[in-house]
Design an enzyme around this catalytic site. Structure first.
Site, PDB file in Angstrom:
ATOM      1  N   PHE A  21       0.827  -1.200   0.000  1.00  0.00           N
ATOM      2  CA  PHE A  21       0.000   0.000   0.000  1.00  0.00           C
ATOM      3  C   PHE A  21       0.865   1.255   0.000  1.00  0.00           C
ATOM      4  CE2 PHE A  21      -3.301  -2.863   1.422  1.00  0.00           C
ATOM      5  CZ  PHE A  21      -4.501  -2.259   1.036  1.00  0.00           C
ATOM      6  N   ASP A  22       0.500   2.207  -0.844  1.00  0.00           N
ATOM      7  CA  ASP A  22       1.013   3.561  -0.714  1.00  0.00           C
ATOM      8  C   ASP A  22       0.419   4.148   0.568  1.00  0.00           C
ATOM      9  OD1 ASP A  22       2.197   6.067  -1.539  1.00  0.00           O
ATOM     10  OD2 ASP A  22       0.178   6.698  -2.106  1.00  0.00           O
ATOM     11  N   LEU A  23       0.933   5.304   1.000  1.00  0.00           N
ATOM     12  CA  LEU A  23       0.488   5.872   2.276  1.00  0.00           C
ATOM     13  C   LEU A  23      -0.424   7.083   2.071  1.00  0.00           C
ATOM     14  CD1 LEU A  23       0.503   5.857   5.317  1.00  0.00           C
ATOM     15  CD2 LEU A  23       2.799   6.853   5.289  1.00  0.00           C
ATOM     16  N   ILE A 184      -0.976  -1.072  -4.361  1.00  0.00           N
ATOM     17  CA  ILE A 184      -2.170  -0.239  -4.282  1.00  0.00           C
ATOM     18  C   ILE A 184      -1.710   1.208  -4.121  1.00  0.00           C
ATOM     19  CG2 ILE A 184      -4.401   0.095  -3.170  1.00  0.00           C
ATOM     20  CD1 ILE A 184      -3.882  -2.806  -4.070  1.00  0.00           C
ATOM     21  N   ASP A 186      -2.362   5.753  -5.387  1.00  0.00           N
ATOM     22  CA  ASP A 186      -3.265   6.775  -5.925  1.00  0.00           C
ATOM     23  C   ASP A 186      -2.642   7.659  -6.990  1.00  0.00           C
ATOM     24  OD1 ASP A 186      -2.930   9.829  -4.197  1.00  0.00           O
ATOM     25  OD2 ASP A 186      -1.638   8.109  -3.847  1.00  0.00           O
TER      26      ASP A 186
END
Length: 237
Positions: A21-23, A184, A186
């Protein structure tokens, strides 16, 4: 579908063994802490502040690159602006941030499925650890991977950070196969970094990407809620 109903309706475990995951913009909404902090840091050094669209575009990529490329900060002032921004972020920004709706339950469900869940972010690793701890999310992740403390030496964008996460959890992938990892994020650099490592990327539409950015970058899927993300991860791309 209500959140509780979706969690109950998806009993099948995730098909991915390693989920990265990105943060900021993916797990956590900075709630203006990043853009407001950058604006304040620029003003404190008598530098012009870009418009809101440019400030939003600065969320995600390495801060040094954004300051030089998007805010046109002179090279001699970069370290000073970064230090001013970081001091303000640690003092107040971390606590203004909030997890996106449903994301903590999504991550917990994936971990309960047996997946190894980790963070891969452009944020300096020490600061990512601080943010996750402050938001009471750190316990959900097997590891956290980010930029070095000295941001001016960070090169290669998201690619080496994702590579470091894959190497850290190589035993998992040796058993399950490299195709069992997924990123994952954005922003387009999440997609590009994942694909450079041979890993698919699911884009999340609730972050800071401009319209069409994730699709143009080649995201393997784009989801609009944590519930939809869990459904995709359990069903496959």
């Amino acid at each position: 579908m209500a959140q509780t109903a979706l969690w109950q309706a998806c009993p099948v475990a995730s098909i991915y063994s390693l989920i990265l995951f990105d943060l900021d913009g993916t797990l956590v909404d900075p709630a203006g802490a990043i853009t407001g902090g950058i604006s304040a840091a620029l003003r404190s050094h008598d530098l012009p502040v870009p418009d809101d669209a440019v400030l939003d575009a600065m969320v995600g990529p390495p801060l040094v690159h954004s300051l030089t490329g998007l805010a046109a900060v002179p090279e001699p002032l970069i370290d000073h602006v970064v230090a001013t921004y970081r001091a303000g972020y640690v003092a107040t920004g971390i606590h203004r941030s909030r997890p996106y709706p449903g994301i903590a339950r999504c991550v917990q469900a994936l971990a309960d499925d047996g997946a190894v869940v980790a963070v891969a972010t452009q944020k300096p690793e020490w600061l990512a650890e601080e943010l996750l701890s402050a938001q009471r999310l750190r316990h959900l992740f097997a590891s956290v991977h980010g930029s070095p403390r000295n941001e001016s030496v960070a090169t290669g964008g998201k690619t080496p950070i994702i590579r470091a996460a894959l190497e850290r959890h190589a035993p998992v992938l040796e058993q399950a196969g490299p195709q069992q990892a997924v990123m994952i994020g954005d922003r387009s650099h999440d997609v590009e970094g994942a694909h450079a490592n041979g890993v698919p990327c699911i884009g999340v539409a609730w972050g800071f990407a401009a319209r069409g950015e994730l699709e143009d970058a080649g995201a393997d899927a784009v989801v609009h809620s944590a519930e939809e993300l869990l459904e995709v991860l359990r069903g496959g791309l």
